[in-house]
Design a protein around this motif. Structure first.
Motif, PDB file in Angstrom:
ATOM      1  N   LEU A  24       2.189  -3.409  15.413  1.00 29.14           N
ATOM      2  CA  LEU A  24       1.011  -3.272  14.175  1.00 29.14           C
ATOM      3  C   LEU A  24       0.734  -1.682  14.249  1.00 29.14           C
ATOM      4  CD1 LEU A  24      -0.933  -6.158  13.546  1.00 29.14           C
ATOM      5  CD2 LEU A  24       1.365  -5.606  12.419  1.00 29.14           C
ATOM      6  N   SER A  25       0.402  -1.202  15.524  1.00 25.13           N
ATOM      7  CA  SER A  25       0.173   0.199  15.484  1.00 25.13           C
ATOM      8  C   SER A  25       0.900   1.288  14.988  1.00 25.13           C
ATOM      9  CB  SER A  25       0.073   0.516  17.127  1.00 25.13           C
ATOM     10  OG  SER A  25      -0.898  -0.316  17.799  1.00 25.13           O
ATOM     11  N   PRO A  26       2.272   1.196  14.975  1.00 24.42           N
ATOM     12  CA  PRO A  26       2.862   2.341  14.159  1.00 24.42           C
ATOM     13  C   PRO A  26       2.673   2.207  12.470  1.00 24.42           C
ATOM     14  CG  PRO A  26       4.476   1.275  15.679  1.00 24.42           C
ATOM     15  CD  PRO A  26       3.216   0.378  15.893  1.00 24.42           C
ATOM     16  N   ARG A  27       2.479   0.914  12.098  1.00 18.69           N
ATOM     17  CA  ARG A  27       2.221   0.774  10.656  1.00 18.69           C
ATOM     18  C   ARG A  27       0.847   1.284  10.440  1.00 18.69           C
ATOM     19  NH1 ARG A  27       6.147  -1.938  12.606  1.00 18.69           N
ATOM     20  NH2 ARG A  27       7.748  -2.808  11.184  1.00 18.69           N
ATOM     21  N   VAL A  28      -0.014   1.201  11.235  1.00 21.13           N
ATOM     22  CA  VAL A  28      -1.607   1.363  11.031  1.00 21.13           C
ATOM     23  C   VAL A  28      -1.493   3.055  11.041  1.00 21.13           C
ATOM     24  CG1 VAL A  28      -3.824   1.519  11.738  1.00 21.13           C
ATOM     25  CG2 VAL A  28      -2.562  -0.623  11.528  1.00 21.13           C
ATOM     26  N   ARG A  29      -0.733   3.613  11.933  1.00 21.75           N
ATOM     27  CA  ARG A  29      -0.531   5.134  11.959  1.00 21.75           C
ATOM     28  C   ARG A  29      -0.117   5.653  10.703  1.00 21.75           C
ATOM     29  NH1 ARG A  29      -2.317   6.912  16.753  1.00 21.75           N
ATOM     30  NH2 ARG A  29      -2.145   5.462  18.569  1.00 21.75           N
ATOM     31  N   HIS A  30       1.178   5.192  10.114  1.00 22.22           N
ATOM     32  CA  HIS A  30       1.666   5.488   9.381  1.00 22.22           C
ATOM     33  C   HIS A  30       0.605   5.583   7.847  1.00 22.22           C
ATOM     34  CE1 HIS A  30       4.623   6.243   5.991  1.00 22.22           C
ATOM     35  NE2 HIS A  30       4.422   5.094   5.336  1.00 22.22           N
ATOM     36  N   LEU A  31      -0.129   4.619   7.822  1.00 22.62           N
ATOM     37  CA  LEU A  31      -0.997   4.292   6.828  1.00 22.62           C
ATOM     38  C   LEU A  31      -2.140   5.302   7.064  1.00 22.62           C
ATOM     39  CD1 LEU A  31      -2.430   2.710   4.602  1.00 22.62           C
ATOM     40  CD2 LEU A  31      -3.640   1.502   6.274  1.00 22.62           C
TER      41      LEU A  31
ATOM     42  N   GLN B 127      -0.990   8.770   5.701  1.00 26.79           N
ATOM     43  CA  GLN B 127      -0.725   8.907   4.024  1.00 26.79           C
ATOM     44  C   GLN B 127      -1.966   9.390   3.765  1.00 26.79           C
ATOM     45  OE1 GLN B 127       1.066   4.925   3.915  1.00 26.79           O
ATOM     46  NE2 GLN B 127       2.565   5.494   2.557  1.00 26.79           N
ATOM     47  N   TRP B 128      -3.295   8.676   4.333  1.00 32.05           N
ATOM     48  CA  TRP B 128      -4.736   9.242   3.994  1.00 32.05           C
ATOM     49  C   TRP B 128      -4.787  10.544   4.505  1.00 32.05           C
ATOM     50  CZ3 TRP B 128      -7.825   7.770   0.691  1.00 32.05           C
ATOM     51  CH2 TRP B 128      -8.006   6.146   0.329  1.00 32.05           C
TER      52      TRP B 128
ATOM     53  N   ILE C 170       0.767  -1.246  -0.179  1.00 27.80           N
ATOM     54  CA  ILE C 170       0.100  -0.130   0.101  1.00 27.80           C
ATOM     55  C   ILE C 170       1.016   1.424   0.118  1.00 27.80           C
ATOM     56  CG2 ILE C 170      -1.630   1.331   1.258  1.00 27.80           C
ATOM     57  CD1 ILE C 170      -2.851  -1.483   2.218  1.00 27.80           C
ATOM     58  N   ASP C 171       2.002   1.300   0.733  1.00 32.09           N
ATOM     59  CA  ASP C 171       3.122   2.402   0.657  1.00 32.09           C
ATOM     60  C   ASP C 171       3.310   2.634  -0.635  1.00 32.09           C
ATOM     61  OD1 ASP C 171       3.187   2.896   3.341  1.00 32.09           O
ATOM     62  OD2 ASP C 171       5.008   1.920   3.724  1.00 32.09           O
ATOM     63  N   GLU C 172       3.801   1.593  -1.527  1.00 37.57           N
ATOM     64  CA  GLU C 172       3.986   1.913  -3.047  1.00 37.57           C
ATOM     65  C   GLU C 172       2.675   2.726  -3.818  1.00 37.57           C
ATOM     66  OE1 GLU C 172       5.287  -1.830  -4.657  1.00 37.57           O
ATOM     67  OE2 GLU C 172       6.748  -2.221  -3.339  1.00 37.57           O
ATOM     68  N   VAL C 173       1.687   2.352  -3.421  1.00 34.99           N
ATOM     69  CA  VAL C 173       0.537   3.094  -4.090  1.00 34.99           C
ATOM     70  C   VAL C 173       0.430   4.431  -3.581  1.00 34.99           C
ATOM     71  CG1 VAL C 173      -2.057   3.089  -4.095  1.00 34.99           C
ATOM     72  CG2 VAL C 173      -0.866   0.946  -3.978  1.00 34.99           C
ATOM     73  N   PHE C 174       0.595   4.858  -2.482  1.00 35.31           N
ATOM     74  CA  PHE C 174       0.665   6.473  -1.945  1.00 35.31           C
ATOM     75  C   PHE C 174       2.040   7.051  -2.516  1.00 35.31           C
ATOM     76  CE2 PHE C 174      -2.190   4.517   1.162  1.00 35.31           C
ATOM     77  CZ  PHE C 174      -3.173   5.668   1.486  1.00 35.31           C
ATOM     78  N   ASP C 175       2.919   6.397  -2.614  1.00 38.01           N
ATOM     79  CA  ASP C 175       3.902   7.149  -3.433  1.00 38.01           C
ATOM     80  C   ASP C 175       3.837   7.374  -4.551  1.00 38.01           C
ATOM     81  OD1 ASP C 175       5.213   6.905  -0.630  1.00 38.01           O
ATOM     82  OD2 ASP C 175       6.767   5.060  -1.435  1.00 38.01           O
TER      83      ASP C 175
END
Length: 197
Positions: free
Chosen positions: A128-135, A138-139, A70-75
């Protein structure tokens, strides 16, 4: 003794990760043991533990794979200051998430298992929390740009909108897995209708 190449190590790590995908998709995170992953991978216990010390590390690697896609999508979609429609971002993110994993392994099943484990708290939630926060961050950027382009009310809070957009991902996955009648195309078409009305 021959030197182990980076390519070899990456291939073995991927072999273990794909074995873990299969095991968790079949038996759930709680029902999967390291012995299951070792057996599924076809490697020795020492080889598997050389890459992952336990189930939590495997779960983190699974989450990184899913969120990394998903990171690649946002980038890509946010490159050069673009302001894509949130429904387009969501559709591309869902497509990326559903394409992760090998043939016959639905990573969304594994993702639900990871969420369930994170809800229980402890180490998995911490991982997992830091990864969801990063997502979510991005939103927030997507929604800020959408607002700046004049498509979201000036009084709207992009952070609140981002929280709602993040929530759509598990909503789509759960409906798709439980009911089987939800597609990324139809779901994001509905999101577009709601945002554009």
């Amino acid at each position: 003794m021959p030197r182990v190449t980076d390519e070899y190590r990456a291939a073995r790590r991927e072999q273990i990760l794909q074995a873990a995908f299969r095991c968790v998709a079949r038996s759930g995170f709680h029902g999967t043991t390291m012995a299951d992953v070792i057996g599924e991978s076809g490697l020795s216990a020492g080889a598997v533990y050389g890459y992952f010390r336990g189930k939590s590390e495997l779960l983190l690697a699974i989450a990184d794979r899913a969120i990394g896609s998903i990171d690649e999508v946002f980038d890509h979609l946010l490159a050069d200051g673009a302001a894509p429609h949130p429904a387009d971002v969501l559709r591309t993110a869902l497509d990326a998430l559903m394409s992760v994993g090998e043939e016959g392994v639905d990573l969304t099943v594994v993702t639900v298992q990871a969420w369930a484990e994170a809800v229980r708290g402890g180490e998995v939630r911490e991982l997992l929390s830091p990864r969801v926060r990063h997502l979510r961050e991005q939103w927030v950027e997507v929604m800020r740009r959408y607002q700046a382009a004049g498509h979201l009310g000036a009084d709207a809070d992009p952070e609140d909108a981002a929280k709602a957009m993040v929530g759509l991902i598990p909503g789509f996955i759960l409906q798709r897995l439980m009911l089987g009648d939800v597609t990324a195309d139809g779901f994001t078409r509905g999101v577009r209708t709601l945002l554009d009305s």
